[in-house]
Design an enzyme around this catalytic site. Structure first.
Site, PDB file in Angstrom:
ATOM      1  N   HIS A 241       4.832   6.180   2.067  1.00  0.00           N
ATOM      2  CA  HIS A 241       4.927   7.480   2.751  1.00  0.00           C
ATOM      3  C   HIS A 241       6.036   7.453   3.808  1.00  0.00           C
ATOM      4  O   HIS A 241       6.751   8.425   3.982  1.00  0.00           O
ATOM      5  CB  HIS A 241       3.611   7.817   3.469  1.00  0.00           C
ATOM      6  CG  HIS A 241       2.493   8.212   2.562  1.00  0.00           C
ATOM      7  ND1 HIS A 241       2.622   9.136   1.563  1.00  0.00           N
ATOM      8  CD2 HIS A 241       1.197   7.819   2.525  1.00  0.00           C
ATOM      9  CE1 HIS A 241       1.460   9.289   0.946  1.00  0.00           C
ATOM     10  NE2 HIS A 241       0.576   8.497   1.508  1.00  0.00           N
TER      11      HIS A 241
ATOM     12  N   CYS B 121      -6.676  -3.613   3.986  1.00  0.00           N
ATOM     13  CA  CYS B 121      -6.578  -2.150   3.876  1.00  0.00           C
ATOM     14  C   CYS B 121      -7.232  -1.630   2.599  1.00  0.00           C
ATOM     15  O   CYS B 121      -8.211  -0.904   2.648  1.00  0.00           O
ATOM     16  CB  CYS B 121      -5.121  -1.668   3.953  1.00  0.00           C
ATOM     17  SG  CYS B 121      -4.990   0.109   3.619  1.00  0.00           S
TER      18      CYS B 121
ATOM     19  N   SER C 285       0.719   3.727   1.841  1.00  0.00           N
ATOM     20  CA  SER C 285       0.996   4.273   3.175  1.00  0.00           C
ATOM     21  C   SER C 285       2.404   3.896   3.666  1.00  0.00           C
ATOM     22  O   SER C 285       3.056   4.697   4.344  1.00  0.00           O
ATOM     23  CB  SER C 285      -0.067   3.823   4.171  1.00  0.00           C
ATOM     24  OG  SER C 285      -1.330   4.303   3.767  1.00  0.00           O
TER      25      SER C 285
ATOM     26  N   CYS D 246       0.856  -1.197   0.000  1.00  0.00           N
ATOM     27  CA  CYS D 246       0.000   0.000   0.000  1.00  0.00           C
ATOM     28  C   CYS D 246       0.889   1.244   0.000  1.00  0.00           C
ATOM     29  O   CYS D 246       2.008   1.219   0.514  1.00  0.00           O
ATOM     30  CB  CYS D 246      -0.875  -0.016   1.254  1.00  0.00           C
ATOM     31  SG  CYS D 246      -1.894   1.451   1.492  1.00  0.00           S
TER      32      CYS D 246
HETATM   33  N1  NAD Z   1      -7.527   6.965   4.777  1.00  0.00           N
HETATM   34  C1  NAD Z   1      -7.123   5.716   4.925  1.00  0.00           C
HETATM   35  O1  NAD Z   1      -7.637   4.968   5.765  1.00  0.00           O
HETATM   36  C2  NAD Z   1      -6.053   5.189   4.029  1.00  0.00           C
HETATM   37  C3  NAD Z   1      -5.764   3.803   4.038  1.00  0.00           C
HETATM   38  C4  NAD Z   1      -4.815   3.342   3.139  1.00  0.00           C
HETATM   39  C5  NAD Z   1      -4.164   4.197   2.272  1.00  0.00           C
HETATM   40  N2  NAD Z   1      -4.456   5.526   2.318  1.00  0.00           N
HETATM   41  C6  NAD Z   1      -3.811   6.483   1.397  1.00  0.00           C
HETATM   42  O2  NAD Z   1      -4.501   6.455   0.166  1.00  0.00           O
HETATM   43  C7  NAD Z   1      -3.621   6.948  -0.859  1.00  0.00           C
HETATM   44  C8  NAD Z   1      -3.658   6.028  -2.056  1.00  0.00           C
HETATM   45  O3  NAD Z   1      -2.985   4.801  -1.745  1.00  0.00           O
HETATM   46  P1  NAD Z   1      -2.720   3.708  -2.894  1.00  0.00           P
HETATM   47  O4  NAD Z   1      -2.047   2.561  -2.238  1.00  0.00           O
HETATM   48  O5  NAD Z   1      -3.930   3.509  -3.692  1.00  0.00           O
HETATM   49  O6  NAD Z   1      -1.645   4.537  -3.783  1.00  0.00           O
HETATM   50  P2  NAD Z   1      -1.091   4.257  -5.279  1.00  0.00           P
HETATM   51  O7  NAD Z   1       0.227   4.908  -5.346  1.00  0.00           O
HETATM   52  O8  NAD Z   1      -1.219   2.802  -5.596  1.00  0.00           O
HETATM   53  O9  NAD Z   1      -2.147   5.016  -6.217  1.00  0.00           O
HETATM   54  C9  NAD Z   1      -2.238   6.402  -6.287  1.00  0.00           C
HETATM   55  C10 NAD Z   1      -2.750   6.795  -7.679  1.00  0.00           C
HETATM   56  O10 NAD Z   1      -2.983   8.198  -7.689  1.00  0.00           O
HETATM   57  C11 NAD Z   1      -2.645   8.698  -8.972  1.00  0.00           C
HETATM   58  N3  NAD Z   1      -2.473  10.147  -8.856  1.00  0.00           N
HETATM   59  C12 NAD Z   1      -1.453  10.818  -8.280  1.00  0.00           C
HETATM   60  N4  NAD Z   1      -1.694  12.151  -8.318  1.00  0.00           N
HETATM   61  C13 NAD Z   1      -2.899  12.306  -8.931  1.00  0.00           C
HETATM   62  C14 NAD Z   1      -3.718  13.446  -9.259  1.00  0.00           C
HETATM   63  N5  NAD Z   1      -3.345  14.678  -8.935  1.00  0.00           N
HETATM   64  N6  NAD Z   1      -4.899  13.229  -9.886  1.00  0.00           N
HETATM   65  C15 NAD Z   1      -5.312  11.971 -10.180  1.00  0.00           C
HETATM   66  N7  NAD Z   1      -4.585  10.870  -9.899  1.00  0.00           N
HETATM   67  C16 NAD Z   1      -3.398  11.036  -9.283  1.00  0.00           C
HETATM   68  C17 NAD Z   1      -1.405   7.911  -9.342  1.00  0.00           C
HETATM   69  O11 NAD Z   1      -1.183   7.917 -10.754  1.00  0.00           O
HETATM   70  C18 NAD Z   1      -1.772   6.516  -8.815  1.00  0.00           C
HETATM   71  O12 NAD Z   1      -2.405   5.734  -9.812  1.00  0.00           O
HETATM   72  C19 NAD Z   1      -2.252   7.089  -0.178  1.00  0.00           C
HETATM   73  O13 NAD Z   1      -2.066   8.434   0.240  1.00  0.00           O
HETATM   74  C20 NAD Z   1      -2.383   6.180   1.023  1.00  0.00           C
HETATM   75  O14 NAD Z   1      -1.481   6.501   2.045  1.00  0.00           O
HETATM   76  C21 NAD Z   1      -5.385   6.030   3.163  1.00  0.00           C
HETATM   77 ZN    ZN Z   2      -2.956   0.789   3.412  1.00  0.00          ZN
END
Ligand code: NAD
Ligand code: ZN
Ligand code: ZN
Length: 378
Positions: A45, A167, A42, A40
């Site tokens: 990060h 997650c 996260s 993931c």
């Molecule tokens: N709130 C929660 O409970 C929680 C839980 C898990 C992950 N997260 C967060 O969710 C986010 C996504 O995680 P993931 O594993 O899917 O990430 P990932 O890197 O797999 O996917 C992110 C996507 O966003 C796209 N992207 C980047 N900037 C963009 C923009 N300005 N407009 C449109 N698309 C854009 C990228 O091309 C990519 O496809 C992370 O910040 C992660 O930390 C939050």
């Molecule tokens: Zn996660």
């Protein structure tokens, strides 16, 4: 006992695969042998420094595996049980747990220290205590975790697929279903299609949205979104704004959900602009928690009664949502197999994160082939 684990020692450093010492489970804890762990953003990060945890920390918070030992006082689990780990623990008794908001459980306060609820650590190396990301540390062959982080599932489920329900799936799906409260006929804009956003697409489609607009600069992400429920996809926020105006006769999207890798002011402004009067923006993606990163026009919120809210674990209850999502997978309504772009060994974890950064993966998954402990169930 010893276990191999992927450890982060500081910002900007790669995961170091090393043998660490693992204690026996204490009261309320279980020893788990991981079968699979999802990659993931996260954890990225922590590596990149968007979010700084207590170092050193064993990475990984999306995991599924088999219980090998239980500590004193554990009543819900026994050796041999298959579990999906929740990246947030659920104590069941705090104010949030007891009012149906267990994703906000007070025990989750230390997920970035990775310390267990009794305030001590089970991973050690060279005299240092190591936390486990989200009190788990799924980038390890084995870990000792709180029973509050483990949801028992049926033995015949493929753990290498349902691992995503620790997650990515509940977070993404719940962002659309719980946090945005998607209704039949809605128009939903989803920014960022990774392991989280793809499940927001699935959640919005399942909840009956008429238009599910997926926005991502990468063509492979837009293609995956269209295969899994998006009715439209756009490369940029500007294109999405124009399309949604057309689709809704100038009204705007009912809800916009932000699931990009790193949240910034620009994407939040785009989302606030794309929604209609009385609409909602859900922010699920993360950014540096120590910095102010968005600025909004307050009159737009006042005069148009727009709502901007955050969502953690899809605003659902892990012990309710994880089993429900498994049932949706079994009925074929929720796709998991299709979300796994690549699999890796533990030693390839840095390669897996490079693929995430390069935008290659919807979700990458580490698969373990660790033999069971002697005497433990297979
Ligand atoms: N709130 C929660 O409970 C929680 C839980 C898990 C992950 N997260 C967060 O969710 C986010 C996504 O995680 P993931 O594993 O899917 O990430 P990932 O890197 O797999 O996917 C992110 C996507 O966003 C796209 N992207 C980047 N900037 C963009 C923009 N300005 N407009 C449109 N698309 C854009 C990228 O091309 C990519 O496809 C992370 O910040 C992660 O930390 C939050
Ligand atoms: Zn996660
Ligand atoms: Zn609680």
């Amino acid at each position: 006992m010893k276990t191999r684990a992927a450890v982060l020692r500081g910002v900007g450093q790669p995961f170091e695969i090393t043998e660490v010492e693992l204690d026996e489970p204490k009261t309320g804890e279980v020893l788990i042998r991981f079968v699979a762990a999802g990659l993931c953003h996260s954890d990225e990060h922590l590596r990149h420094g968007d979010i700084v945890p207590r170092f050193p920390i064993v990475g990984g918070h999306e995991g599924a595996g088999i219980i090998e030992k239980v500590g004193p006082g554990v009543t819900r689990l026994q050796p041999g049980d298959h579990v999906v780990c929740s990246f947030l623990p659920v104590c069941g008794h705090c104010r949030w747990c007891s009012t149906g908001r267990s994703n906000l459980c007070d025990q989750g306060a230390t997920i970035l220290d990775g310390v267990l609820p009794d305030g001590t650590y089970r991973f050690h190396h060279d005299g240092d205590d190591l936390g486990g990301m989200c009190m788990l540390g799924t980038f390890s062959e084995r870990a000792v975790i709180s029973e509050n982080s483990a949801v028992k599932v049926d033995d015949d489920l493929p753990l290498d697929k349902v691992v995503l329900i620790g997650c990515g799936v509940p977070t993404g799906w719940g962002s659309a279903v719980h946090a945005a409260a998607t209704e039949p006929g809605d128009t939903i804009a989803i920014y960022g299609i990774g392991g989280i956003g793809i499940n927001t697409v699935q959640g919005a489609a399942l909840a009956g949205a008429r238009n599910v607009v997926a926005i991502d600069p990468l063509p492979n992400k837009r293609e995956a979104a269209e295969q899994l429920g998006a009715t439209h996809s756009c490369e940029t926020a500007e294109q999405a704004q124009e399309l949604i105006q057309e689709l809704t006769r100038g009204v705007g999207a009912d809800k916009a959900i932000i699931t990009v890798g790193v949240v910034d002011a620009e994407v939040v402004s785009s989302a606030v602009n794309v929604i209609r009067k009385g609409g909602t923006v859900v922010i699920t993606g993360l950014a540096d928690p120590t910095k102010t990163n968005i600025e909004l026009n307050s009159a737009m919120l006042t005069l148009f009664e727009k709502t901007v809210k955050g969502s953690l674990f899809g605003s659902g209850d892990p012990f309710n949502d994880i089993p429900r999502m498994i049932e949706l997978y079994q009925s074929g309504d929720l796709k998991l197999d299709e979300l796994i772009t690549s699999t890796y060994t533990l030693d390839q974890v840095n390669e897996g994160y490079q693929d995430l950064v390069d935008g290659k993966n919807i979700r990458g998954v580490i698969i373990y082939d660790t033999p069971p402990l002697e005497g433990a169930p297979a």
